[in-house]
Write an enzyme that holds these catalytic residues in place. Sequence first.
Site, short mmCIF file in Angstrom:
data_model
loop_
_atom_site.label_atom_id
_atom_site.label_comp_id
_atom_site.label_asym_id
_atom_site.label_seq_id
_atom_site.Cartn_x
_atom_site.Cartn_y
_atom_site.Cartn_z
CG ASP A 1 -8.12 4.37 2.84
OD1 ASP A 1 -7.36 3.60 3.46
OD2 ASP A 1 -8.38 5.53 3.22
CD GLU A 49 -3.61 2.12 2.85
OE1 GLU A 49 -2.58 2.52 3.40
OE2 GLU A 49 -4.50 2.89 2.44
CG ASP A 106 -11.25 8.59 4.08
OD1 ASP A 106 -10.50 7.93 4.81
OD2 ASP A 106 -11.85 9.63 4.45
#
Length: 171
Positions: free
Chosen positions: A7, A67, A139
Amino acid sequence: MKILGIDPGSRITGYGVISKEGNRLIHVDNGAIFTDKAKDFPARLERIYRGLAEIIETYRPDAVAVENIFFSNNVQSALKLGQARGAAIVAGVIAGLPVFEYTALQVKQAVVGNGKAAKQQVQQMIKVLLNLPEIAQEDASDALAVAVCHANSSVLSGMLKIMDKVGKTNA
């Protein structure tokens, strides 16, 4: 198959490593790479790259899942996030790993079954799916969700490739 989920963020980049054994998803590790916002931006990108390169060296994943950005209200923030994503992607590519990208909608759909799920729903589902003792840092939890998304998507991709091959040989 071992998967590194990422992420990306210019201040905090979350990572999550899982292993897929048959139908089981096993938590290996998760955490976050924190950059010093007092440093210049290239130094922060280097920190992200080196941190991920170290994680790749330690855990030797078979694939990297990152992502993807889908929108941002602030152009400057979107550019910085894109550069952080670039550092993450380069870490995987330089290690010779295949890199896959997933939108937040795809991740939520794969983890919760609803592309518009709330962040808390995703975090809770990751805790359950990976049998974690507690909800991971935000996260890191997002990165684990990206890894789970790839684990679920790779099964579908493999099935589609097999179906495509069967279709070509029957034609």
